[in-house]
Design a protein around this motif. Structure first.
Motif: not given
Length: 141
Positions: A74, A80, A82, A84-86, A88
């Motif tokens: 990040k 990251t 998860t 999903e976070e990746t 994003e």
């Protein structure tokens, strides 16, 4: 290095210990550089579907969380946690401009002549025939 270690043990002088440390640093640098060069060469030489599948399997089976493919850095330097976070983080870094806010975005259908040349029947057949015999589509289990 072994000779320098033996000399440092027997003489117990600071200059011999420093020479041993310098040899160790040089060895570590050379070892790291060699590993990087060999990995780059391996990736550059990977051209066939079989080699790519092998590399994918190796990377997928890695158990270290920091080396898994779904972890990216990040902006604050942390990884990251998860998928999903990746997504994003990747979306923010690769799609900075919103397509709807850009008035110059061209939404017309492109000329299909180029697509027909890229995805011709001959090229598709060659790609399919490059697979190994008895190889099914999808991941190996």
């Amino acid at each position: 290095m072994k000779q320098k270690l033996m000399t440092a043990h027997s003489s117990k002088t600071q200059e011999h210990w420093e020479a041993l440390r310098q040899s160790n640093r040089t060895y570590k640098k050379l070892h790291t550089k060699t590993k990087q060069d060999e990995w780059r060469k391996f990736c550059a030489d990977t051209e066939t579907v079989k080699e790519s599948a092998r590399m994918n399997k190796i990377l997928k089976n890695c158990n270290d969380k920091t080396e898994k493919l779904e972890s990216v850095y990040k902006s604050d330097g942390t990884l990251t946690t998860t998928p999903e976070e990746t997504l994003e983080v990747m979306e923010r870094s690769h799609f900075k401009d919103d397509a709807t806010s850009n008035p110059h975005t061209d939404h017309t259908i492109p000329d299909t002549h180029l697509l027909d040349n890229i995805y011709s029947d001959t090229r598709m057949k060659e790609a399919i025939m490059s697979f190994d015999p008895l190889k099914a589509a999808g991941p190996d289990t």
